[in-house]
Design a protein around this motif. Structure first.
Motif, mmCIF file in Angstrom:
data_model
loop_
_atom_site.group_PDB
_atom_site.id
_atom_site.type_symbol
_atom_site.label_atom_id
_atom_site.label_comp_id
_atom_site.label_asym_id
_atom_site.label_seq_id
_atom_site.Cartn_x
_atom_site.Cartn_y
_atom_site.Cartn_z
ATOM 1 N N GLN A 181 -50.752 48.655 36.291
ATOM 2 C CA GLN A 181 -50.981 49.811 35.425
ATOM 3 C C GLN A 181 -52.433 50.283 35.445
ATOM 4 N N GLU A 182 -53.382 49.364 35.356
ATOM 5 C CA GLU A 182 -54.788 49.745 35.350
ATOM 6 C C GLU A 182 -55.198 50.338 36.691
ATOM 7 N N ASP A 183 -54.667 49.776 37.803
ATOM 8 C CA ASP A 183 -54.950 50.326 39.130
ATOM 9 C C ASP A 183 -54.416 51.755 39.250
ATOM 10 N N ARG A 185 -54.042 53.930 36.893
ATOM 11 C CA ARG A 185 -54.903 54.846 36.133
ATOM 12 C C ARG A 185 -56.140 55.224 36.926
ATOM 13 N N GLN A 186 -56.746 54.247 37.590
ATOM 14 C CA GLN A 186 -57.930 54.531 38.393
ATOM 15 C C GLN A 186 -57.583 55.410 39.596
#
Length: 205
Positions: A181-183, A185-186
């Motif tokens: 998920q964080e990847d 977003r980036q």
């Protein structure tokens, strides 16, 4: 008067024999290549994740059995009809068992990011189910997300391809990628022109 000796025809006979042997060898090669083709099931039209396959969604096509992928043979059509697809797939996709079954949607901690890429930014053969690495190269004076930074290092994340679609002009191909998920977003914040998709070992279906 003695009659003139008759010309020998051995060279012509030899040429004829060689031609016959050559044709026979060519026939064996053709027959062998044809023998390496097998009728398999291919999508006749695009389908979306979770869609149940019907007779109209399938067609037959002969493909090489040396590709390394376990294509579903035509003889298994009855077992394929009525089953859902695990991914959104374009028309012409040869079916494998891994493409069927429970819908592959993001689980907890995962997300799907879509990137619009042009030719040269991704392998032409990329398709749903492939494992890839997404690389974002920052511009001079900026980081992978476009913010000002002194770092010039590239960012890279592992992902799985869930969908591949081309626009009507074939100028841009939209690839959907499931990743952390964080990847995701980036990646969503990165400039499209700086993104590349790389196939990795074991990236087949």
């Amino acid at each position: 008067m003695a009659s003139a000796p008759r010309p020998r025809r051995l060279p012509y006979l030899l040429v004829g024999v060689l031609l016959v042997l050559g044709c026979a060898a060519g026939g064996v090669v053709v027959a062998t290549r044809v023998g390496h083709q097998e009728p398999v099931l291919v999508l006749a039209r695009s389908v979306t994740v979770g869609q149940v396959l019907s007779k109209k969604d399938l067609r037959e096509e002969s493909l090489s059995d040396g590709s390394g992928l376990a294509f579903i043979p035509v003889s298994s059509r009855a077992q394929v009809e009525g089953r859902p697809v695990a991914y959104s797939l374009p028309a012409g996709t040869p079916l494998t068992k891994k493409l069927l079954g429970k819908a592959h949607i993001p689980s907890a901690g995962q997300a799907v990011a879509a990137v619009g890429l042009k030719a040269g930014q991704f392998p032409p053969g990329v398709q749903p189910g492939n494992r890839v690495t997404v690389v974002v190269t920052p511009t001079a004076g900026g980081d992978a997300t476009g913010s000002t930074s002194s770092s010039s290092q590239s960012s890279a994340w592992d992902a799985s391809v869930t969908d591949v679609r081309s626009d009507s002009t074939d100028q841009t191909t939209v690839i959907s990628l499931q990743m952390a998920q964080e990847d995701a977003r980036q990646l969503a914040a990165a400039p499209t022109g700086q993104i590349s998709v790389v196939m990795v070992h074991g990236g087949g279906q």
